[in-house]
Scaffold this motif. Structure first.
Motif, PDB file in Angstrom:
ATOM      1  N   ALA A   1      47.867  38.599  32.631  1.00  0.00           N
ATOM      2  CA  ALA A   1      46.412  38.876  32.588  1.00  0.00           C
ATOM      3  C   ALA A   1      46.120  39.833  33.790  1.00  0.00           C
ATOM      4  O   ALA A   1      45.195  40.610  33.517  1.00  0.00           O
ATOM      5  CB  ALA A   1      46.175  37.391  32.818  1.00  0.00           C
ATOM      6  N   ARG A   2      46.955  40.034  34.933  1.00  0.00           N
ATOM      7  CA  ARG A   2      46.221  40.742  35.857  1.00  0.00           C
ATOM      8  C   ARG A   2      46.686  42.034  35.370  1.00  0.00           C
ATOM      9  O   ARG A   2      45.732  43.010  35.776  1.00  0.00           O
ATOM     10  CB  ARG A   2      47.178  40.242  37.039  1.00  0.00           C
ATOM     11  N   THR A   3      47.780  42.496  35.079  1.00  0.00           N
ATOM     12  CA  THR A   3      47.818  44.014  34.495  1.00  0.00           C
ATOM     13  C   THR A   3      46.904  44.296  33.125  1.00  0.00           C
ATOM     14  O   THR A   3      46.756  45.519  33.002  1.00  0.00           O
ATOM     15  CB  THR A   3      49.358  44.074  34.113  1.00  0.00           C
ATOM     16  N   LEU A   4      46.874  43.415  32.345  1.00  0.00           N
ATOM     17  CA  LEU A   4      45.767  43.455  31.417  1.00  0.00           C
ATOM     18  C   LEU A   4      44.747  43.899  31.833  1.00  0.00           C
ATOM     19  O   LEU A   4      43.910  44.864  31.183  1.00  0.00           O
ATOM     20  CB  LEU A   4      45.850  42.425  30.461  1.00  0.00           C
ATOM     21  N   LEU A   5      43.897  43.251  32.602  1.00  0.00           N
ATOM     22  CA  LEU A   5      42.744  43.594  33.345  1.00  0.00           C
ATOM     23  C   LEU A   5      42.613  44.834  33.875  1.00  0.00           C
ATOM     24  O   LEU A   5      41.789  45.524  34.040  1.00  0.00           O
ATOM     25  CB  LEU A   5      42.291  42.456  34.455  1.00  0.00           C
ATOM     26  N   ASN A   6      43.689  45.227  34.484  1.00  0.00           N
ATOM     27  CA  ASN A   6      43.930  46.533  35.357  1.00  0.00           C
ATOM     28  C   ASN A   6      43.670  47.681  34.142  1.00  0.00           C
ATOM     29  O   ASN A   6      43.312  48.686  34.366  1.00  0.00           O
ATOM     30  CB  ASN A   6      45.286  46.677  36.131  1.00  0.00           C
ATOM     31  N   ASP A   7      44.618  47.380  33.091  1.00  0.00           N
ATOM     32  CA  ASP A   7      44.732  48.587  31.887  1.00  0.00           C
ATOM     33  C   ASP A   7      43.201  48.717  31.248  1.00  0.00           C
ATOM     34  O   ASP A   7      42.577  49.825  31.112  1.00  0.00           O
ATOM     35  CB  ASP A   7      45.552  48.049  30.985  1.00  0.00           C
TER      36      ASP A   7
END
Length: 336
Positions: free
Chosen positions: A12-18
């Motif tokens: 979820a954290r990396t998806l938000l960053n993407d």
């Protein structure tokens, strides 16, 4: 917290960053979002994201089939107020929009408007041609803008989902920390003052794990016996009534576990307000447990749903927490 939830948090954290830095193509974003949905065991999101990846059914599609994810679809504008919806997948919508953009850009400068045309007929035809070209360019630009706005809104809906999941995980961590602290206090209290109740807590958990309506009923009857056990340890049965602080005599025999527990709480609670709140909770809990116990004792079948049983078990556990808190503030030695 399980490894699966820890992984979901990271995804979820990396998806938000993407999504926020726009560093990953939409196909990659969708794949990562689908992975997040799988990790969260979210079947509604898995279906929704599959539609966003491959396209929506051209018929027999009901938005309510998306369950909790219907709101993301509606907020994005994929479904209009009349119920019409875009069938194309998110990558297809972006590709269509890119086509409109290239078409609009190709029209720029195709005709030199500065050319002087002397012949009236030629001049008129040229003006009509230029006007038509301009209209086509405006139309293509509008189609591109509309598609781009929809694509941005669809990506924003995925961002909303990832944000909601991330916050839910963080909230779960906070709640787990709170309940873990309470659990330690309750477990220590039970082991110290009512060891037999610890065995009954294990039995309740085993009954719940069996997953049948009968086992749920047995779990609640065990909860009642658990409260009896705690009452025996904290305020043993008496033949003479107990007079509460209001001057009212209360029977505190072996089966009067509710009165005995409240007698203990009244003697040890830090304030009268705390006593009233605890009594209110116990009245509700005992009414439910006693009703189930009465039917089971008579051999009468009673339907207790998993949710009802789970809430009753949690309520029982939290009540023990209130009793443990009262015992902690007590200056009177506990009865053995």
């Amino acid at each position: 917290m399980s490894d699966r939830i820890d992984e979901a948090r990271q995804v979820a954290r990396t998806l938000l960053n993407d999504l926020e830095t726009v560093t990953v193509r939409t196909e990659g974003v969708l794949m990562k979002a689908k992975r997040l949905a799988r990790l969260m065991r979210d079947s509604d999101a898995q279906l929704w994201l599959e539609y966003e990846t491959s396209g929506y059914p051209s018929e027999h599609f009901n938005p309510t089939d998306l369950g909790t994810c219907e709101r993301y679809v509606r907020q994005s504008g994929r479904i209009d107020p009349t119920g019409k919806y875009w069938i194309a997948s998110l990558p297809q919508i972006e590709a269509i929009g890119e086509g409109y953009k290239q078409r609009a850009e190709a029209m720029v400068g195709t005709v030199d408007k500065s050319v002087v045309v002397e012949n009236y007929l030629v001049k008129r035809a040229t003006e009509e041609f230029l006007a038509n070209q301009t209209q086509q360019q405006i139309a293509a630009r509008k189609l591109y803008n509309d598609n781009e706005a929809l694509a941005v809104a669809l990506r924003a809906s995925i961002h909303s989902y990832a944000t909601d999941v991330f916050l839910a995980i963080e909230l779960g961590d906070a709640a787990q920390d709170i309940f873990e602290e309470a659990r330690k206090r309750i477990d220590n209290f039970v082991r110290s003052h009512a060891p037999k109740a610890a065995e009954q807590l294990v039995a309740v958990n085993e009954r719940m794990a069996e997953g049948s309506l009968e086992s749920y009923s047995h779990a609640l009857t065990t909860c009642r016996r658990l409260l009896l056990t705690v009452a025996d340890a904290l305020f043993p049965a008496r033949s003479q009534p107990y007079t509460d602080k209001s001057g009212k005599p209360r029977v505190v025999g072996s089966e009067n576990y509710k009165n005995r527990l409240m007698a203990f709480v009244e003697e040890n609670a830090a304030s009268e307000g705390s006593t009233v709140l605890i009594q209110s909770g116990l009245e509700h809990l005992a009414a439910r447990l006693d009703a189930v116990n009465a039917k089971v004792s008579k051999g009468v079948h009673t339907d207790v749903t998993q949710e009802e049983a789970r809430l009753a078990v949690i309520h029982t556990y939290l009540f023990l927490g209130e009793v443990a808190r009262a015992s902690k503030t007590s200056t009177v030695p506990l009865r053995s």
